[in-house]
Design an enzyme around this catalytic site. Structure first.
Site, PDB file in Angstrom:
ATOM      1  N   CYS A 108     -18.779  -2.571 -18.359  1.00  0.00           N
ATOM      2  CA  CYS A 108     -18.818  -2.273 -16.924  1.00  0.00           C
ATOM      3  C   CYS A 108     -20.064  -2.859 -16.273  1.00  0.00           C
ATOM      4  O   CYS A 108     -21.178  -2.651 -16.757  1.00  0.00           O
ATOM      5  CB  CYS A 108     -18.779  -0.767 -16.702  1.00  0.00           C
ATOM      6  SG  CYS A 108     -18.841  -0.311 -14.950  1.00  0.00           S
ATOM      7  N   GLU A 166       0.825  -1.211   0.000  1.00  0.00           N
ATOM      8  CA  GLU A 166       0.000   0.000   0.000  1.00  0.00           C
ATOM      9  C   GLU A 166       0.857   1.258   0.000  1.00  0.00           C
ATOM     10  O   GLU A 166       0.549   2.234  -0.691  1.00  0.00           O
ATOM     11  CB  GLU A 166      -0.942   0.006   1.201  1.00  0.00           C
ATOM     12  CG  GLU A 166      -2.085  -0.988   1.095  1.00  0.00           C
ATOM     13  CD  GLU A 166      -3.004  -0.674  -0.078  1.00  0.00           C
ATOM     14  OE1 GLU A 166      -3.159   0.509  -0.415  1.00  0.00           O
ATOM     15  OE2 GLU A 166      -3.551  -1.612  -0.664  1.00  0.00           O
ATOM     16  N   CYS A 187     -12.803   1.418 -15.623  1.00  0.00           N
ATOM     17  CA  CYS A 187     -13.191   2.803 -15.357  1.00  0.00           C
ATOM     18  C   CYS A 187     -11.939   3.669 -15.305  1.00  0.00           C
ATOM     19  O   CYS A 187     -11.647   4.321 -14.309  1.00  0.00           O
ATOM     20  CB  CYS A 187     -13.982   2.890 -14.056  1.00  0.00           C
ATOM     21  SG  CYS A 187     -14.883   4.448 -13.843  1.00  0.00           S
ATOM     22  N   CYS A 230     -17.144   1.479 -20.750  1.00  0.00           N
ATOM     23  CA  CYS A 230     -18.460   1.410 -20.124  1.00  0.00           C
ATOM     24  C   CYS A 230     -19.290   0.229 -20.629  1.00  0.00           C
ATOM     25  O   CYS A 230     -20.128  -0.297 -19.898  1.00  0.00           O
ATOM     26  CB  CYS A 230     -19.199   2.727 -20.333  1.00  0.00           C
ATOM     27  SG  CYS A 230     -18.338   4.167 -19.649  1.00  0.00           S
TER      28      CYS A 230
END
Length: 352
Positions: free
Chosen positions: A205, A40, A195, A202
DNA sequence: AAGCCGGGGGG
DNA sequence: CCCCCAGGCTT
């Protein structure tokens, strides 16, 4: 604006994730708190493809939090050299030592406790507890921000509170009670693969039918472009001081500021005379061996023009302690990328 | 709330 | 060339 945003997305997102998500990232196997944490931190403002090799090398050298806490700062910095944002490495090292001292090396499982450690903010803390412990917590990294901003058609400019505040509220709303580990990975994967900032896919998606941006054909305008300001220009002069053996004098930079804590070439103030400067700063007599080709380096907020000057030591190299040291070519510590490039340039390698 | 920090990748 | 990326810290 966000009142008509979708209420739930987890079921569709998780079904998509099972088929199309990323399940083979190095920090997922094994998915320990230490590995998730290091990943992270490396992934803050840095793309996955760039991080993977650094992560694997870091884990080979510092396999657990105890190894990291026991390591020398220079060793940690050397494994970060080239990744950028070196404050991340200093914070990582400091946090490892606190984890060992205060928690016996076991990670706390609350967002609040993790946020008290240096380098861990709300999103990173949420990612750690969700991925490592399955504890409910929202995340809001760059991917999640973009996905949610499009879902809810948030038109505010990124980098402002008008953008971030509704996003955190929606991130909390969308985060499900079950499969929290997968959900956290799924929303990042959707942002990273479908995205995307440009040319969002899209048609593929799983959330398109409830995405306000898609329904309003706003997906190419959200998120709004950031305001950009002209990048300032700065200049500096660096010295490539070499001794008879071809060793180079390096300087450890102060902990704060650009390239903080990294070894680099010493900088000479523009107004200082070369010989007087070397005499006073290093206690050495030198011969000016001429200027190198200037090198440009772009930072986020300014551009640095590096004038490098090659300098030959006259006499014997002194033993130096602390912030200056002589380094042989094959024993160089991790250097900032432009400095490494400068030393590796063909005109350099001839005589060094 | 806004500015700052580094390097790489992609259009 | 431009912009952005698994953000957080400082002011």
């Amino acid at each position: 604006m966000t009142d008509d945003a979708p209420e739930h997305i987890a079921d569709e997102l998780l079904a998509w994730f099972d088929r199309h998500g990323r399940h083979d990232l190095p920090w997922q196997h094994p998915r320990t708190a230490y590995r998730v944490w290091v990943a992270e931190i490396m992934l803050q403002q840095t793309q996955v493809a760039t991080v993977i090799d650094y992560f694997n090398a870091f884990m080979a050298r510092f396999p657990d939090v105890h190894a990291l806490a026991a390591a020398e700062a220079d060793d940690v910095m050397a494994h970060w050299a080239g990744l950028g944002y070196y404050a991340r490495a200093r914070n990582l090292h400091a946090a490892a030592r606190r984890l060992v001292a205060e928690y016996d090396g076991r990670f706390p499982r609350s967002v609040e406790s993790l946020m008290a450690l240096p380098g861990i903010g709300r999103s990173t803390a949420g990612a750690i507890v969700a991925q490592a412990f399955g504890v409910w917590a929202p995340i809001l990294d760059g991917n999640a921000k973009r996905v949610i901003a499009r879902l809810a058609a948030i038109e505010a400019t990124p980098g402002t509170a008008a953008y971030d505040k509704p996003l955190w509220r929606l991130a909390e709303r969308y985060t499900p009670e079950t499969r929290i580990t997968d959900y956290t990975q799924a929303i990042m994967d959707l942002g990273a693969t479908l995205c995307t900032r440009r040319n969002p896919q899209c048609a593929a998606c799983p959330l398109a039918d409830r995405c306000l941006s898609y329904r309003r054909s706003l997906q190419h305008r959200i998120p709004a472009p950031r305001r950009r300001s002209a990048r300032a220009q700065r200049e500096t002069t660096m010295l490539v001081v070499a001794d008879e053996a071809g060793r180079v004098l390096l300087e450890k930079r102060p902990p704060a500021g650009i390239w903080g804590g990294l070894w680099s070439l010493p900088e000479k103030p523009a107004e200082r005379d070369l010989h007087a400067f070397c005499r006073e700063r290093f206690g050495i007599e030198v011969r000016d061996a001429g200027a190198l080709e200037p090198m440009r380096h772009a930072f986020t907020h300014f551009e640095l023009l590096i004038h490098a000057r090659r300098v030959q030591l006259r006499g014997t190299a002194r033993i130096m302690e602390g912030e200056f040291e002589w380094f042989a070519r094959d024993a160089r510590p991790g250097l900032p990328a432009p400095v490494a490039r400068l030393l590796d340039a063909p005109q350099q390698t001839l005589n060094l």
